[in-house]
Write an enzyme that holds these catalytic residues in place. Structure first.
Site, short mmCIF file in Angstrom:
data_model
loop_
_atom_site.label_atom_id
_atom_site.label_comp_id
_atom_site.label_asym_id
_atom_site.label_seq_id
_atom_site.Cartn_x
_atom_site.Cartn_y
_atom_site.Cartn_z
N ARG A 130 36.33 121.58 -1.18
CA ARG A 130 37.03 122.53 -0.30
C ARG A 130 36.72 122.27 1.17
O ARG A 130 36.11 123.09 1.85
CB ARG A 130 36.72 123.98 -0.67
CG ARG A 130 37.13 124.35 -2.08
CD ARG A 130 36.92 125.83 -2.35
NE ARG A 130 37.34 126.18 -3.71
CZ ARG A 130 37.27 127.40 -4.24
NH1 ARG A 130 36.77 128.40 -3.50
NH2 ARG A 130 37.67 127.63 -5.47
N ASP A 137 35.93 131.38 4.44
CA ASP A 137 37.12 131.65 3.65
C ASP A 137 38.16 132.35 4.52
O ASP A 137 37.86 133.35 5.19
CB ASP A 137 36.80 132.54 2.45
CG ASP A 137 36.10 131.78 1.33
OD1 ASP A 137 35.82 130.57 1.51
OD2 ASP A 137 35.81 132.39 0.29
#
Length: 328
Positions: A220, A168
């Site tokens: 993602r 992330d």
């Protein structure tokens, strides 16, 4: 930036897409190979992309080298001041997110080293290289980059089964390359930009994702907010269940030269409450996959790079991604 001495030719990347209707990026210069091959045009382990810009990323070069085998020794090395090359020997079990300070290179020894049970956190730091490690079973993220951290290179790792994200990147972070990694057994894989209201991300979140192998992970790969241009090239997508790349909330993503195999939605736009971003796809290769979504144009890529032929990317990436490929 270090480039191989292979012969090259220059041309403008006014695009020809495998799927008709793709938008065209304003003339960026791309370095293309003069001959095709099924080996990487840029040597494995060579830094390319956003992390090589604006001064580059050198990690712990020039600092002392320390080999660690325990969680306490790892923490001590990660949080030491100054440059340090940290060799991780074997699999070290940690709890939670372990803080990393600036000017560090963190490398696994051989093909059997890694971090289990927790992850690495970078907050308001810079100049960090993470290579040749297997991250498994983190109770949070495997790697979290946030709070204006910059010049980070995440390369030749394997990521699997974290509780939250695998890698992330958010909150104003910038100048990052994520390359030659493998992701497996996970849902929400690579997040770029954490919140639609975080307008401080404008002009940042510039990341290059190249030569990664997304092996059966769900979504993602990456999911992008604000970053423009984000460069997603020469990745291998295999059995991606939900979608490949998503561009949302003011993002601009160039998706080129990738190999999509059994991916129903190679590229998409709005996700959840996030509106459409911009996305250009070109020169990708599709096998038993759906039609990619595109929208508008994106900012030009400002750096030189070598683009592998998309139909050869599966062979190139499956041979070169992951741990044990760097001779460490």
């Amino acid at each position: 930036m270090m480039l191989t001495t292979l012969r090259r030719r220059w041309r403008s990347t006014a695009a020809v897409s495998v799927v008709a209707g793709a938008a065209v990026v304003a003339t960026a210069l791309t370095m293309l190979p003069s001959t095709a091959a099924v080996t990487p045009k840029i040597a494995a382990g060579t830094l390319v992309g956003w992390a090589a810009q604006n001064g580059g990323t050198t990690g712990g070069n020039g600092g002392s080298t320390v080999t660690v085998t325990t969680a306490s020794a790892l923490d001590s090395a990660l949080q030491a001041s100054g440059a340090r090359i940290i060799k991780v020997s074997g699999t070290i079990t940690v709890s939670g997110m372990r803080k990393v300070t600036s000017n560090k290179t963190i490398q696994g020894v051989g093909s059997g080293s890694g971090i289990r049970g927790g992850g690495l956190s970078m907050s308001n730091v810079s100049n960090i290289i993470i290579q040749n490690l297997t991250f498994s079973g983190s109770s949070d993220d495997a790697i979290n980059v946030q709070d204006n951290s910059h010049h980070i290179w995440i390369d030749h790792n394997v990521f699997t089964s974290a509780t939250d994200g695998l890698v992330d990147i958010r909150l104003g972070s910038d100048f990052i390359t994520v390359s030659w990694n493998i992701t497996r057994s996970h849902d929400k894989t690579f997040l770029l930009g954490s919140d639609d209201s975080n307008t401080g991300d404008r002009g940042k979140l510039r990341v290059s994702y190249h030569h990664n192998w997304f092996d059966g992970t769900n979504q993602r790969h990456p999911r992008v907010r604000f970053g423009n241009p984000v460069h997603v090239y020469n990745n291998y997508y295999a059995r991606t269940a939900s979608y490949g790349v998503a561009s949302t909330t003011e993002a601009g993503v160039l998706v080129e030269g990738n190999y999509f195999e059994n991916v129903s939605r190679p590229t998409t736009l709005a996700q959840g409450t996030s509106p459409n971003g911009k996305l250009v796809q070109r020169n990708n290769h599709f096998v038993s996959s759906g039609t990619p979504m595109t929208n508008g144009t994106v900012n030009a890529i400002p750096y030189a790079y070598t683009l592998d032929t998309a139909s050869q990317v599966k062979s190139i990436v499956s041979a070169g991604a992951g741990v044990g490929k760097l001779g460490l």
